[in-house]
Write an enzyme that holds these catalytic residues in place. Structure first.
Site, PDB file in Angstrom:
ATOM      1  N   ASP A  32       0.865  -1.163   0.000  1.00 33.40           N
ATOM      2  CA  ASP A  32       0.000   0.000   0.000  1.00 33.40           C
ATOM      3  C   ASP A  32       0.913   1.227   0.000  1.00 33.40           C
ATOM      4  OD1 ASP A  32      -2.321   1.685   0.466  1.00 33.40           O
ATOM      5  OD2 ASP A  32      -1.671   1.787   2.550  1.00 33.40           O
ATOM      6  N   ASP A  34      -0.337   5.088   1.159  1.00 31.09           N
ATOM      7  CA  ASP A  34      -0.640   6.004   2.260  1.00 31.09           C
ATOM      8  C   ASP A  34      -0.541   5.306   3.611  1.00 31.09           C
ATOM      9  OD1 ASP A  34      -1.159   8.281   0.694  1.00 31.09           O
ATOM     10  OD2 ASP A  34      -3.206   7.621   0.300  1.00 31.09           O
TER      11      ASP A  34
END
Length: 265
Positions: A32, A34
């Site tokens: 991922d 963020d």
């Protein structure tokens, strides 16, 4: 005879030639972005300190966050936020704890890991940060919401795709993306021994839930992905099949990967 041990810097692959490039790595490492690679939510970082109108100050409840950010970026552009300034904002977002060390480790062991990134941010911001961090070339593929500047210098944002997953936001199902990528790579002859997933958010729980018993989920400790995995394990023991390795610093991920490579020797 030279022993084959990538953990010790002795490669099992030929030094050069077409076979070295053609042979797929044994491990797929999925990230991922963020609050995983970077320490913050990049959308919030870009809007921080900006005088937004009341309608744009809060994320929508039950609405499309992707559409909300499209309006935020349009407003910022109309207020004079130029492309170069916006790029600098993304570049300045700090890396999450230990991520610099993790990226250095992966750079040293590139033949062993295939890296992809799946993010509900946007392609412009993700690329800007990865390039300034010297990590862009590490990733074979980046999946994120498409973004580009229009004729007025405003960053326009679109949804990544549509899907039918009830758990995920309407613009992106990371589980669908990961499943399609694995199917594509299988058709190309890549059979990964393990899939390793590093994330933090609720939208990372969907793809992590598709992992096999041989795979590993690395949820950021105390974040939504971690809590959802814990709840799943409590409600249905054994339903979440992958091994779970929570982390506060990505150095903990490095240590796990080091042990993984030692086990391959």
């Amino acid at each position: 005879m030279r022993r084959c041990c990538p953990a010790l810097g002795l490669s099992c692959l030929p030094k050069a030639g077409p076979m070295a490039a053609a042979r797929p790595p044994p491990f797929l490492l999925v990230f991922d972005f963020d609050e995983t690679i970077v320490a913050e939510n990049s959308d919030e970082s870009v809007a921080r300190g900006r005088a937004l109108p009341e309608a744009l100050r809060q994320s929508p409840r039950g609405g499309s966050y992707n559409e909300h950010m499209r309006r935020v970026l349009a407003f910022l552009g109309e207020q004079g936020l130029r492309p170069a300034e916006l790029r600098a904002l993304y570049e300045s977002i700090p890396l999450a704890p230990g991520v610099a060390e993790l990226l250095q480790f992966l750079s040293k062991h590139r033949p062993r890991f295939e890296l992809v990134l799946i993010s509900d941010a946007n392609t412009f911001g993700v690329e800007a940060k990865l390039r300034v961090a010297g990590a862009w070339s590490l990733f074979r593929k980046v999946f994120s919401n498409p973004a580009g500047f229009d004729s007025h210098g405003i960053l326009t944002l679109g949804p990544y795709h549509s899907h039918r997953c009830p758990r995920c936001p309407p613009n992106m199902c990371k589980g669908k993306i990961l499943g399609e990528y694995l199917a594509e790579r299988a058709r190309e002859g890549a059979e990964f021994r393990r899939v390793l997933y590093v994330g933090d958010g609720a939208n990372d729980f969907c793809p992590a839930g598709t992992l096999r018993a041989a795979d590993v989920a690395f949820p950021r400790k105390g974040f939504p992905m971690h809590r959802l995995i814990q709840e799943s394990q409590e409600k249905q023991p054994g339903a979440f099949r992958a091994a779970v390795v929570p982390w506060e610093s990505a150095v903990e991920v490095v240590r796990y990967l080091q042990e993984l490579l030692r086990g391959e020797c």
